[in-house]
Design a protein around this motif. Structure first.
Motif, PDB file in Angstrom:
ATOM      1  N   ILE A  14     -12.390   1.841 -16.882  1.00  0.00           N
ATOM      2  CA  ILE A  14     -11.038   1.994 -16.543  1.00  0.00           C
ATOM      3  C   ILE A  14     -10.884   1.899 -15.331  1.00  0.00           C
ATOM      4  O   ILE A  14     -11.583   2.556 -14.514  1.00  0.00           O
ATOM      5  N   ALA A  15      -9.765   1.247 -14.641  1.00  0.00           N
ATOM      6  CA  ALA A  15      -9.439   1.105 -13.322  1.00  0.00           C
ATOM      7  C   ALA A  15      -8.965   2.288 -12.674  1.00  0.00           C
ATOM      8  O   ALA A  15      -8.429   3.120 -13.406  1.00  0.00           O
ATOM      9  N   GLY A  16      -8.629   2.113 -11.113  1.00  0.00           N
ATOM     10  CA  GLY A  16      -7.899   3.110 -10.681  1.00  0.00           C
ATOM     11  C   GLY A  16      -6.471   2.885 -11.103  1.00  0.00           C
ATOM     12  O   GLY A  16      -5.887   1.673 -11.579  1.00  0.00           O
ATOM     13  N   ALA A  17      -5.642   3.875 -10.873  1.00  0.00           N
ATOM     14  CA  ALA A  17      -4.351   3.886 -11.335  1.00  0.00           C
ATOM     15  C   ALA A  17      -3.249   2.873 -10.545  1.00  0.00           C
ATOM     16  O   ALA A  17      -3.308   3.104  -9.182  1.00  0.00           O
ATOM     17  N   LYS A  18      -2.729   2.170 -11.210  1.00  0.00           N
ATOM     18  CA  LYS A  18      -1.912   1.239 -10.556  1.00  0.00           C
ATOM     19  C   LYS A  18      -0.754   2.055  -9.743  1.00  0.00           C
ATOM     20  O   LYS A  18      -0.406   1.771  -8.681  1.00  0.00           O
ATOM     21  N   ASN A  19       0.042   2.966 -10.406  1.00  0.00           N
ATOM     22  CA  ASN A  19       1.074   3.870 -10.125  1.00  0.00           C
ATOM     23  C   ASN A  19       0.677   4.770  -9.144  1.00  0.00           C
ATOM     24  O   ASN A  19       1.240   5.098  -8.022  1.00  0.00           O
ATOM     25  N   ALA A  20      -0.458   5.062  -9.065  1.00  0.00           N
ATOM     26  CA  ALA A  20      -1.220   6.031  -8.005  1.00  0.00           C
ATOM     27  C   ALA A  20      -1.227   5.229  -6.808  1.00  0.00           C
ATOM     28  O   ALA A  20      -1.125   5.431  -5.695  1.00  0.00           O
ATOM     29  N   CYS A  21      -1.978   3.826  -6.803  1.00  0.00           N
ATOM     30  CA  CYS A  21      -2.274   3.286  -5.537  1.00  0.00           C
ATOM     31  C   CYS A  21      -1.029   2.650  -4.899  1.00  0.00           C
ATOM     32  O   CYS A  21      -0.952   2.644  -3.881  1.00  0.00           O
ATOM     33  N   LEU A  22       0.028   2.248  -5.879  1.00  0.00           N
ATOM     34  CA  LEU A  22       1.116   1.770  -5.063  1.00  0.00           C
ATOM     35  C   LEU A  22       1.951   3.031  -4.499  1.00  0.00           C
ATOM     36  O   LEU A  22       2.610   2.789  -3.319  1.00  0.00           O
ATOM     37  N   THR A  23       1.539   4.277  -4.571  1.00  0.00           N
ATOM     38  CA  THR A  23       2.199   5.358  -3.933  1.00  0.00           C
ATOM     39  C   THR A  23       1.449   5.634  -2.732  1.00  0.00           C
ATOM     40  O   THR A  23       1.879   5.923  -1.614  1.00  0.00           O
ATOM     41  N   LEU A  24       0.207   5.783  -3.062  1.00  0.00           N
ATOM     42  CA  LEU A  24      -0.870   5.905  -1.784  1.00  0.00           C
ATOM     43  C   LEU A  24      -0.767   4.672  -0.609  1.00  0.00           C
ATOM     44  O   LEU A  24      -0.831   5.208   0.445  1.00  0.00           O
ATOM     45  N   MET A  25      -0.397   3.569  -1.084  1.00  0.00           N
ATOM     46  CA  MET A  25      -0.280   2.490   0.062  1.00  0.00           C
ATOM     47  C   MET A  25       0.707   2.811   1.133  1.00  0.00           C
ATOM     48  O   MET A  25       0.443   2.715   2.224  1.00  0.00           O
ATOM     49  N   PRO A  26       1.875   3.070   0.591  1.00  0.00           N
ATOM     50  CA  PRO A  26       2.994   3.400   1.539  1.00  0.00           C
ATOM     51  C   PRO A  26       2.658   4.730   2.640  1.00  0.00           C
ATOM     52  O   PRO A  26       3.310   4.848   3.581  1.00  0.00           O
ATOM     53  N   ALA A  27       1.779   5.389   2.144  1.00  0.00           N
ATOM     54  CA  ALA A  27       1.452   6.658   2.946  1.00  0.00           C
ATOM     55  C   ALA A  27       0.687   6.328   4.354  1.00  0.00           C
ATOM     56  O   ALA A  27       0.652   7.024   5.456  1.00  0.00           O
ATOM     57  N   THR A  28       0.118   4.981   4.391  1.00  0.00           N
ATOM     58  CA  THR A  28      -0.203   4.697   5.748  1.00  0.00           C
ATOM     59  C   THR A  28       0.740   4.608   6.866  1.00  0.00           C
ATOM     60  O   THR A  28       0.350   4.786   8.021  1.00  0.00           O
ATOM     61  N   LEU A  29       2.017   4.254   6.382  1.00  0.00           N
ATOM     62  CA  LEU A  29       3.164   4.442   7.333  1.00  0.00           C
ATOM     63  C   LEU A  29       3.429   5.738   8.030  1.00  0.00           C
ATOM     64  O   LEU A  29       3.978   5.691   9.140  1.00  0.00           O
ATOM     65  N   LEU A  30       2.861   6.635   7.624  1.00  0.00           N
ATOM     66  CA  LEU A  30       3.102   7.829   8.233  1.00  0.00           C
ATOM     67  C   LEU A  30       2.123   8.008   9.359  1.00  0.00           C
ATOM     68  O   LEU A  30       2.410   9.147   9.909  1.00  0.00           O
ATOM     69  N   SER A  31       1.141   7.293   9.524  1.00  0.00           N
ATOM     70  CA  SER A  31       0.203   7.761  10.552  1.00  0.00           C
ATOM     71  C   SER A  31      -0.304   6.413  11.442  1.00  0.00           C
ATOM     72  O   SER A  31      -0.232   5.303  10.895  1.00  0.00           O
ATOM     73  N   GLU A  32      -0.770   6.528  12.567  1.00  0.00           N
ATOM     74  CA  GLU A  32      -1.248   5.330  13.575  1.00  0.00           C
ATOM     75  C   GLU A  32      -2.563   5.215  13.004  1.00  0.00           C
ATOM     76  O   GLU A  32      -3.082   4.106  13.275  1.00  0.00           O
ATOM     77  N   GLU A  33      -3.277   6.093  12.550  1.00  0.00           N
ATOM     78  CA  GLU A  33      -4.771   6.002  12.219  1.00  0.00           C
ATOM     79  C   GLU A  33      -4.930   5.194  10.854  1.00  0.00           C
ATOM     80  O   GLU A  33      -4.036   5.441   9.899  1.00  0.00           O
ATOM     81  N   PRO A  34      -5.986   4.789  10.653  1.00  0.00           N
ATOM     82  CA  PRO A  34      -6.529   3.988   9.460  1.00  0.00           C
ATOM     83  C   PRO A  34      -6.430   4.795   7.967  1.00  0.00           C
ATOM     84  O   PRO A  34      -6.775   5.921   8.265  1.00  0.00           O
ATOM     85  N   LEU A  35      -6.230   4.370   7.006  1.00  0.00           N
ATOM     86  CA  LEU A  35      -6.111   5.099   5.654  1.00  0.00           C
ATOM     87  C   LEU A  35      -6.652   3.994   4.783  1.00  0.00           C
ATOM     88  O   LEU A  35      -6.567   2.654   4.663  1.00  0.00           O
ATOM     89  N   THR A  36      -7.922   4.160   4.176  1.00  0.00           N
ATOM     90  CA  THR A  36      -8.771   3.515   3.204  1.00  0.00           C
ATOM     91  C   THR A  36      -8.641   3.904   1.750  1.00  0.00           C
ATOM     92  O   THR A  36      -9.001   5.005   1.661  1.00  0.00           O
ATOM     93  N   LEU A  37      -8.302   3.125   0.944  1.00  0.00           N
ATOM     94  CA  LEU A  37      -8.311   3.442  -0.505  1.00  0.00           C
ATOM     95  C   LEU A  37      -9.623   2.851  -1.240  1.00  0.00           C
ATOM     96  O   LEU A  37      -9.644   1.651  -0.982  1.00  0.00           O
ATOM     97  N   THR A  38     -10.183   3.666  -1.901  1.00  0.00           N
ATOM     98  CA  THR A  38     -11.192   3.111  -2.815  1.00  0.00           C
ATOM     99  C   THR A  38     -10.766   3.217  -4.135  1.00  0.00           C
ATOM    100  O   THR A  38      -9.765   3.871  -4.584  1.00  0.00           O
ATOM    101  N   ASN A  39     -11.611   2.415  -5.290  1.00  0.00           N
ATOM    102  CA  ASN A  39     -11.351   2.440  -6.645  1.00  0.00           C
ATOM    103  C   ASN A  39      -9.766   1.912  -6.713  1.00  0.00           C
ATOM    104  O   ASN A  39      -9.085   2.335  -7.930  1.00  0.00           O
ATOM    105  N   ALA A  40      -9.595   0.972  -6.149  1.00  0.00           N
ATOM    106  CA  ALA A  40      -8.014   0.311  -6.223  1.00  0.00           C
ATOM    107  C   ALA A  40      -8.198  -0.824  -7.367  1.00  0.00           C
ATOM    108  O   ALA A  40      -9.139  -1.541  -7.473  1.00  0.00           O
TER     109      ALA A  40
END
Length: 422
Positions: free
Chosen positions: A18-44
């Protein structure tokens, strides 16, 4: 246009990852906009919707890289060039609206097109707007775009949502992380994807408590930093593949599955005569004995029965013994798969938000058409149990939410192939 050919082929046996959650990943990705520093997601998950969100973030000036065959997403928003999310991208996917809160919180302004996605209901933006306005945003709709600004920055507030909307909860929580003071969000959605988002935001330095309950408290901070976060297991993909051995017979182990993600769904399967047990590596599913029994279903916000599993559950009920009633309380237009199942010999009557399904002994293969993401996979499941061949057309919907469907089902013995279109 591609289609999928399914031939009924008896019981299924083996393992499905079973893969990582589509609906979770699509929510987590915009969180990068909150910071100047890098955000890395695994199990995408490797899905077309993830590519759409990638394009949207890149259109704002974010750097987004896909690594390790797409299962790692590395992002940085240190040099954004725009706070406008254009219609051409946003129209493709509902989750695009989740850039609104982060942009507004960090830059004090955002222009975001009204979103698109599956045609399964109005799903208006009013709950998002009301929550952000409670934090001090000024928002108006002009020419199909939401124009939002917060000249003095967002400010913490107590806000109670009229409905426990997942997307609105996510947008408001992200915005509140950088607001001045404390925000208390009442009647918040409780889905695992929200818990996952909060865990990620906390790694980024946010101060949040109460996730998983109906009241979430956010203490605003001045800035967020970078983080690495593993995307939670996709409970909808998990539930979908749990139905495969329920419909076809056999025994399938879903690798990475957790009962806590699907408790209400598993309880319905148990009542229908399907065994769900936890293993060291996930969940194992098999029929208890013979034909499944009809059960009634009412879709509700988490922890209730998920609306995103209603179409798939209807496919199971088509061959159950007895009559089941499925009531859709989340989206008002989510029975478009019913006429296609009827083409396969199902006995279904739809009246408003209620579908009555009287089980038949066997479904018959037929050419059918997918109308939305979850409907498409429900037709594949039905085809697995039908006599003869079923051709599911318009499967581009499927690519938005399920990676490697053919490969995963072939791996447990299904006779299924993807037919390339012209």
């Amino acid at each position: 246009m591609d289609s999928i050919l399914v031939t009924g082929n008896g019981p299924l046996n083996g393992q499905i990852p079973i893969a990582g959650a589509k609906n979770a990943c699509l929510t987590l990705m915009p969180a990068t906009l909150l910071s100047e520093e890098p955000l890395t997601l695994t199990n995408a998950p490797r899905l077309s919707d993830i590519k759409t969100m990638t394009a949207l973030l890149q259109s704002l000036g974010a750097e987004v890289s896909s690594l390790q065959d797409g299962q790692v997403i590395a992002m940085s928003s240190h040099n954004l060039t725009s706070q406008t999310a254009d219609y051409d991208i946003v129209r493709k996917m509902r989750a695009s609206n989740l850039v609104l809160g982060p942009l507004l919180a960090r830059f004090g302004q955002a222009v975001v097109s009204l979103p698109g996605g599956c045609a399964i209901g109005a799903r208006p933006m009013d709950l998002h707007v009301e929550g952000l306005e409670a934090l001090g945003a000024e928002i108006e709709l002009k020419d199909g775009y939401l124009h939002a600004k917060a000249p003095g920055g967002l400010k913490g507030a107590v806000h109670e949502m009229r409905f426990a909307s997942v997307g609105a909860t996510e947008n408001i929580v992200m915005a509140a992380t950088l607001a001045k003071g404390t925000t208390v969000l009442k009647n918040a959605a409780r889905e695992p994807e929200i818990v996952d988002l909060v865990e990620c935001l906390r790694k980024m330095g946010a101060q949040i408590s109460g996730e998983g309950s109906s009241t979430i408290e956010i203490q605003g901070v001045d800035r967020l930093h970078g983080a690495t976060h593993q995307v939670v297991t996709d409970r909808i993909e998990l539930g979908t593949y749990m139905l495969a051995p329920a419909i076809c017979g056999g025994e399938v182990e879903l690798l990475g599955g957790r009962m806590a993600l699907v408790e209400s769904f598993a309880a319905k399967l148990d009542a229908a005569g399907v065994s769900v047990t936890e293993t060291q590596n996930g969940l194992k599913v098999a029929r208890k004995n013979g034909r499944v029994q009809a059960v009634d279903v009412v879709t509700e916000p988490f922890p209730g029965f998920p609306t995103d599993l209603q179409a798939q559950m209807m496919a199971l009920m088509c061959t159950a013994e007895g009559t089941s009633v499925l009531e859709e309380r989340i989206f008002e237009n989510r029975f478009m798969h019913a006429p296609e199942l009827v083409r396969m010999g199902a006995n279904i009557e739809v009246h408003g938000g209620t579908a009555t399904v009287t089980g038949v002994e066997t479904l018959k293969g037929a050419p059918v058409m997918a109308t939305d993401l979850r409907a498409s996979v429900s037709l594949i499941l039905a085809g697995l149990a039908a006599e003869g061949e079923t051709t599911v057309s318009r499967v581009y919907h499927l690519d938005r939410g399920y990676e490697h469907v053919v490969r995963k089902l072939e791996g447990v013995g299904a006779k299924i192939e993807r037919i390339k279109g012209e």
